[in-house]
Design a protein around this motif. Structure first.
Motif, PDB file in Angstrom:
ATOM      1  N   LYS A   7      11.721   7.716 -23.993  1.00 20.23           N
ATOM      2  CA  LYS A   7      10.922   8.928 -23.812  1.00 20.23           C
ATOM      3  C   LYS A   7       9.820   8.657 -22.790  1.00 20.23           C
ATOM      4  O   LYS A   7       9.132   7.634 -22.858  1.00 20.23           O
ATOM      5  CB  LYS A   7      10.290   9.379 -25.125  1.00 20.23           C
ATOM      6  CG  LYS A   7      11.280   9.621 -26.239  1.00 20.23           C
ATOM      7  CD  LYS A   7      12.119  10.835 -25.972  1.00 20.23           C
ATOM      8  CE  LYS A   7      13.019  11.104 -27.163  1.00 20.23           C
ATOM      9  NZ  LYS A   7      14.006  12.115 -26.896  1.00 20.23           N
ATOM     10  N   VAL A   9       6.501  10.625 -20.694  1.00 23.07           N
ATOM     11  CA  VAL A   9       5.621  11.778 -20.610  1.00 23.07           C
ATOM     12  C   VAL A   9       5.214  11.943 -19.147  1.00 23.07           C
ATOM     13  O   VAL A   9       4.902  10.966 -18.457  1.00 23.07           O
ATOM     14  CB  VAL A   9       4.379  11.633 -21.532  1.00 23.07           C
ATOM     15  CG1 VAL A   9       3.512  10.452 -21.124  1.00 23.07           C
ATOM     16  CG2 VAL A   9       3.590  12.917 -21.557  1.00 23.07           C
ATOM     17  N   CYS A  10       5.238  13.179 -18.681  1.00 19.17           N
ATOM     18  CA  CYS A  10       4.864  13.469 -17.302  1.00 19.17           C
ATOM     19  C   CYS A  10       3.340  13.439 -17.179  1.00 19.17           C
ATOM     20  O   CYS A  10       2.638  14.122 -17.922  1.00 19.17           O
ATOM     21  CB  CYS A  10       5.412  14.832 -16.891  1.00 19.17           C
ATOM     22  SG  CYS A  10       5.046  15.266 -15.188  1.00 19.17           S
ATOM     23  N   THR A  11       2.839  12.638 -16.238  1.00 26.12           N
ATOM     24  CA  THR A  11       1.396  12.513 -16.036  1.00 26.12           C
ATOM     25  C   THR A  11       0.916  13.234 -14.778  1.00 26.12           C
ATOM     26  O   THR A  11      -0.272  13.478 -14.621  1.00 26.12           O
ATOM     27  CB  THR A  11       0.988  11.037 -15.952  1.00 26.12           C
ATOM     28  OG1 THR A  11       1.705  10.418 -14.888  1.00 26.12           O
ATOM     29  CG2 THR A  11       1.284  10.315 -17.269  1.00 26.12           C
ATOM     30  N   TYR A  17       8.786  19.341 -13.098  1.00 23.31           N
ATOM     31  CA  TYR A  17       8.318  18.559 -14.248  1.00 23.31           C
ATOM     32  C   TYR A  17       6.888  18.955 -14.592  1.00 23.31           C
ATOM     33  O   TYR A  17       6.027  19.027 -13.713  1.00 23.31           O
ATOM     34  CB  TYR A  17       8.410  17.060 -13.940  1.00 23.31           C
ATOM     35  CG  TYR A  17       9.833  16.626 -13.728  1.00 23.31           C
ATOM     36  CD1 TYR A  17      10.651  16.323 -14.811  1.00 23.31           C
ATOM     37  CD2 TYR A  17      10.377  16.552 -12.456  1.00 23.31           C
ATOM     38  CE1 TYR A  17      11.977  15.949 -14.628  1.00 23.31           C
ATOM     39  CE2 TYR A  17      11.704  16.188 -12.268  1.00 23.31           C
ATOM     40  CZ  TYR A  17      12.498  15.895 -13.348  1.00 23.31           C
ATOM     41  OH  TYR A  17      13.818  15.534 -13.177  1.00 23.31           O
ATOM     42  N   GLY A  20       2.325  16.535 -19.299  1.00 17.39           N
ATOM     43  CA  GLY A  20       2.233  16.509 -20.749  1.00 17.39           C
ATOM     44  C   GLY A  20       3.558  16.687 -21.465  1.00 17.39           C
ATOM     45  O   GLY A  20       3.652  16.406 -22.654  1.00 17.39           O
ATOM     46  N   LYS A  21       4.577  17.138 -20.773  1.00 16.70           N
ATOM     47  CA  LYS A  21       5.880  17.338 -21.398  1.00 16.70           C
ATOM     48  C   LYS A  21       6.623  16.005 -21.486  1.00 16.70           C
ATOM     49  O   LYS A  21       6.515  15.158 -20.616  1.00 16.70           O
ATOM     50  CB  LYS A  21       6.710  18.345 -20.612  1.00 16.70           C
ATOM     51  CG  LYS A  21       8.011  18.691 -21.295  1.00 16.70           C
ATOM     52  CD  LYS A  21       8.723  19.841 -20.636  1.00 16.70           C
ATOM     53  CE  LYS A  21      10.036  20.081 -21.368  1.00 16.70           C
ATOM     54  NZ  LYS A  21      10.828  21.118 -20.723  1.00 16.70           N
ATOM     55  N   VAL A  22       7.379  15.834 -22.571  1.00 11.58           N
ATOM     56  CA  VAL A  22       8.142  14.601 -22.792  1.00 11.58           C
ATOM     57  C   VAL A  22       9.581  14.807 -22.307  1.00 11.58           C
ATOM     58  O   VAL A  22      10.209  15.824 -22.622  1.00 11.58           O
ATOM     59  CB  VAL A  22       8.129  14.211 -24.288  1.00 11.58           C
ATOM     60  CG1 VAL A  22       9.008  12.998 -24.545  1.00 11.58           C
ATOM     61  CG2 VAL A  22       6.697  13.946 -24.736  1.00 11.58           C
ATOM     62  N   TYR A  23      10.078  13.843 -21.546  1.00 11.81           N
ATOM     63  CA  TYR A  23      11.432  13.870 -21.002  1.00 11.81           C
ATOM     64  C   TYR A  23      12.174  12.623 -21.470  1.00 11.81           C
ATOM     65  O   TYR A  23      11.577  11.569 -21.660  1.00 11.81           O
ATOM     66  CB  TYR A  23      11.398  13.895 -19.472  1.00 11.81           C
ATOM     67  CG  TYR A  23      10.735  15.145 -18.926  1.00 11.81           C
ATOM     68  CD1 TYR A  23      11.482  16.285 -18.671  1.00 11.81           C
ATOM     69  CD2 TYR A  23       9.366  15.193 -18.691  1.00 11.81           C
ATOM     70  CE1 TYR A  23      10.877  17.446 -18.188  1.00 11.81           C
ATOM     71  CE2 TYR A  23       8.754  16.338 -18.214  1.00 11.81           C
ATOM     72  CZ  TYR A  23       9.522  17.453 -17.963  1.00 11.81           C
ATOM     73  OH  TYR A  23       8.926  18.594 -17.491  1.00 11.81           O
ATOM     74  N   PHE A  70       5.386   9.533 -14.337  1.00 13.41           N
ATOM     75  CA  PHE A  70       5.638   9.469 -15.770  1.00 13.41           C
ATOM     76  C   PHE A  70       5.104   8.164 -16.347  1.00 13.41           C
ATOM     77  O   PHE A  70       5.001   7.161 -15.648  1.00 13.41           O
ATOM     78  CB  PHE A  70       7.153   9.523 -16.050  1.00 13.41           C
ATOM     79  CG  PHE A  70       7.821  10.726 -15.470  1.00 13.41           C
ATOM     80  CD1 PHE A  70       7.998  11.867 -16.237  1.00 13.41           C
ATOM     81  CD2 PHE A  70       8.262  10.730 -14.156  1.00 13.41           C
ATOM     82  CE1 PHE A  70       8.616  12.992 -15.696  1.00 13.41           C
ATOM     83  CE2 PHE A  70       8.882  11.851 -13.608  1.00 13.41           C
ATOM     84  CZ  PHE A  70       9.053  12.976 -14.388  1.00 13.41           C
ATOM     85  N   LEU A  73       6.537   6.293 -23.325  1.00 15.26           N
ATOM     86  CA  LEU A  73       5.967   6.389 -24.671  1.00 15.26           C
ATOM     87  C   LEU A  73       6.520   5.235 -25.490  1.00 15.26           C
ATOM     88  O   LEU A  73       7.733   5.058 -25.556  1.00 15.26           O
ATOM     89  CB  LEU A  73       6.340   7.726 -25.312  1.00 15.26           C
ATOM     90  CG  LEU A  73       5.807   8.953 -24.598  1.00 15.26           C
ATOM     91  CD1 LEU A  73       6.334  10.218 -25.244  1.00 15.26           C
ATOM     92  CD2 LEU A  73       4.297   8.956 -24.596  1.00 15.26           C
ATOM     93  N   TYR A  78       9.424  11.434 -31.651  1.00 14.28           N
ATOM     94  CA  TYR A  78       9.159  12.802 -31.213  1.00 14.28           C
ATOM     95  C   TYR A  78      10.316  13.691 -31.620  1.00 14.28           C
ATOM     96  O   TYR A  78      11.454  13.291 -31.579  1.00 14.28           O
ATOM     97  CB  TYR A  78       8.975  12.860 -29.697  1.00 14.28           C
ATOM     98  CG  TYR A  78       7.713  12.166 -29.278  1.00 14.28           C
ATOM     99  CD1 TYR A  78       6.534  12.865 -29.172  1.00 14.28           C
ATOM    100  CD2 TYR A  78       7.710  10.795 -29.045  1.00 14.28           C
ATOM    101  CE1 TYR A  78       5.364  12.220 -28.827  1.00 14.28           C
ATOM    102  CE2 TYR A  78       6.556  10.154 -28.687  1.00 14.28           C
ATOM    103  CZ  TYR A  78       5.388  10.865 -28.585  1.00 14.28           C
ATOM    104  OH  TYR A  78       4.225  10.232 -28.242  1.00 14.28           O
TER     105      TYR A  78
END
Length: 79
Positions: A7, A9-11, A17, A20-23, A70, A73, A78
């Motif tokens: 996982k 997280v987009c920073t 993208y 804050g969203k998790v990819y 990114f 995590l 999640y």
């Protein structure tokens, strides 16, 4: 090390993208590139990891879109 299924997280995002969203990391293409799905249909872009971090380079596109960055995590669950 990044593996398929990890996982991220987009920073720093862009049109593809969101910050804050998790990819979830997709398949590896070779030792330098791996897929990160956008979450829209089956679309994905190819990311890399190096001394600059984990990112997808968009600066070569004609419209000069911002790169997406990114962070991995670690050991978190999640939904």
């Amino acid at each position: 090390m990044i593996q398929t299924g990890d996982k991220l997280v987009c920073t720093s995002g862009n049109a593809f993208y969101s910050v804050g969203k998790v990819y979830t990391v997709g398949e590896y293409v070779n030792d330098k590139f791996f897929e990160i799905p956008t979450g829209c249909n089956d679309e994905h872009w190819y990311a890399t990891i190096d001394s600059s971090g984990i990112y997808i380079r968009f600066e070569t596109m004609e419209r000069k879109m911002a790169n997406a960055y990114f962070d991995k995590l670690n050991n978190q669950i999640y939904a």
